[in-house]
Design an enzyme around this catalytic site. Sequence first.
Site, PDB file in Angstrom:
ATOM      1  CG  ASP A   8      -0.412   0.004   2.745  1.00  9.79           C
ATOM      2  OD1 ASP A   8       0.719  -0.223   2.521  1.00  9.79           O
ATOM      3  OD2 ASP A   8      -1.461   0.119   3.407  1.00  9.79           O
ATOM      4  CG  LEU A  24      -7.290  -9.092  13.459  1.00 13.83           C
ATOM      5  CD1 LEU A  24      -8.530  -9.797  14.136  1.00 13.83           C
ATOM      6  CD2 LEU A  24      -7.274  -9.631  11.983  1.00 13.83           C
ATOM      7  CB  SER A  25      -6.714  -2.781  11.174  1.00 13.16           C
ATOM      8  OG  SER A  25      -5.913  -1.709  10.772  1.00 13.16           O
ATOM      9  CB  SER A  42      -5.055   1.728  15.523  1.00 14.42           C
ATOM     10  OG  SER A  42      -4.409   0.928  14.430  1.00 14.42           O
ATOM     11  CG  ASP A  57      -4.516  -1.151   7.907  1.00 13.10           C
ATOM     12  OD1 ASP A  57      -4.604  -1.951   6.962  1.00 13.10           O
ATOM     13  OD2 ASP A  57      -3.478  -1.184   8.880  1.00 13.10           O
TER      14      ASP A  57
HETATM   15  C1  GLA Z   1       0.231  -2.505   8.354  1.00  9.36           C
HETATM   16  C2  GLA Z   1      -0.007  -1.040   7.833  1.00  9.36           C
HETATM   17  C3  GLA Z   1      -0.610  -1.151   6.684  1.00  9.36           C
HETATM   18  C4  GLA Z   1       0.033  -2.065   5.534  1.00  9.36           C
HETATM   19  C5  GLA Z   1       0.344  -3.381   6.174  1.00  9.36           C
HETATM   20  C6  GLA Z   1       1.123  -4.313   5.334  1.00  9.36           C
HETATM   21  O1  GLA Z   1      -1.011  -3.279   8.703  1.00  9.36           O
HETATM   22  O2  GLA Z   1      -1.057  -0.582   8.852  1.00  9.36           O
HETATM   23  O3  GLA Z   1      -0.715   0.150   6.036  1.00  9.36           O
HETATM   24  O4  GLA Z   1       1.265  -1.317   5.179  1.00  9.36           O
HETATM   25  O5  GLA Z   1       1.010  -3.209   7.460  1.00  9.36           O
HETATM   26  O6  GLA Z   1       0.773  -4.649   3.990  1.00  9.36           O
END
Ligand code: GLA
Length: 396
Positions: free
Chosen positions: A46, A134-135, A137, A181
């Site tokens: 990304d 799993l993001s 944030s 994300d």
């Molecule tokens: C983390 C970052 C994303 C992406 C991934 C790797 O999750 O938050 O923006 O760069 O790593 O694909």
Amino acid sequence: MSTTEPKKERSAVDVARDAFCRTFAERPEWSCRAPGRVNLIGGHVDYNDGVVLPVAVALEIALAFRARTDRLVRIYSADFDETTEFDIDDLTPGSLPGWMAYPAGVAWAMSGAGLPLRGLDAAVAGNIPIAAGLSSSAALEVAFAAAFRQVSDLDLPELELAKLGQAAENQFVGVRCGIMDQVTAACAEAEHALLLDCRSLHYRHVPLPPALHIVTLDSGLERELRSSEYNKRRRECEEVVSRLAAVDEDIHALRDVSPEQLGSLLRHLPPPLDRRARHVVGEIERVRLAASALEHAETERFGELMFASHRSLRDDYEVSSEELDGLVELARRAPGIVGARLTGAGFGGCTVNVVSVALVEDFLSYVSEGYEKLFGRKPDACVTGAASGVSVDRAG
Ligand code: GLA
């Protein structure tokens, strides 16, 4: 095996609503929710202007909130049992610790973008495991961006919420994440993966076959290396681009290098930069092929591309670990598997597995037992379909 599933009886929204009533002794006006994400394929591309294929998972951050007439923000977190209070006009990056930095960062980024924000009172609750890749944030950022949009009566499309969330994380929290994300938390559609071009920010929803489930497996591994190594990989990619731009002025990002061109360019890159470039260029191509395989119901091909992505992240990008390799290798031999790879930043955290719905239980027991034999603990699992992006409702 402990399995994280969305709380069926008490959703995160219900928990946030109850917490709001207890904290502010009144009912909230609004509620909103934003999902976590898992990336099916497209690791570390990304921030190289590449293409990614994430899905929103059925785990979320929820807010219950009401508008204020001033510029004050008061937030109670049900998960941390902590309260924070700040003035939108009095925010500086680095001034708030932990979870509080995310809503503050969003207010700071929105206000800095010239948007006329009103303050709010909110309670926040969630069921996305924290720091598991799993993001949670990005979900927190996008949920607060949507709440500020609501109370301030702003006309902002979802994609703008994502950009503001990323700005908050990059500039206020201090993590140099890409945009994947936040766009997933903001723009995903249920039962679909999101094919996102991280340069143009154009995206398309690609249907996921109902016969497949997504399973995340958490290696349980400490991730102290994560942000320092993540930032190091970003710097290495910048170095690759500046060396290649000296050879070909049309190269502005690794996205601009085609797989055909790469062979002749590699001699300009000393190790490990050559390996980093090979991963990114190959991975962008794999995402395109994987999206097409999904659209043409070529499930086996899709799975092969996921495994190839893992090998490339392991050998060329060097962001895997023994535990993540162990999980992917066990998954490869497990009943029902279509494909598996490490997901998120790597160095620990989760793998993503695409598994036939009918064989999910067999898959889980096979991998869980095997992992316990190898590493002495069972991985936490989350079984999910694809959820929708952020939504706001009257609290009712
Ligand atoms: C983390 C970052 C994303 C992406 C991934 C790797 O999750 O938050 O923006 O760069 O790593 O694909």
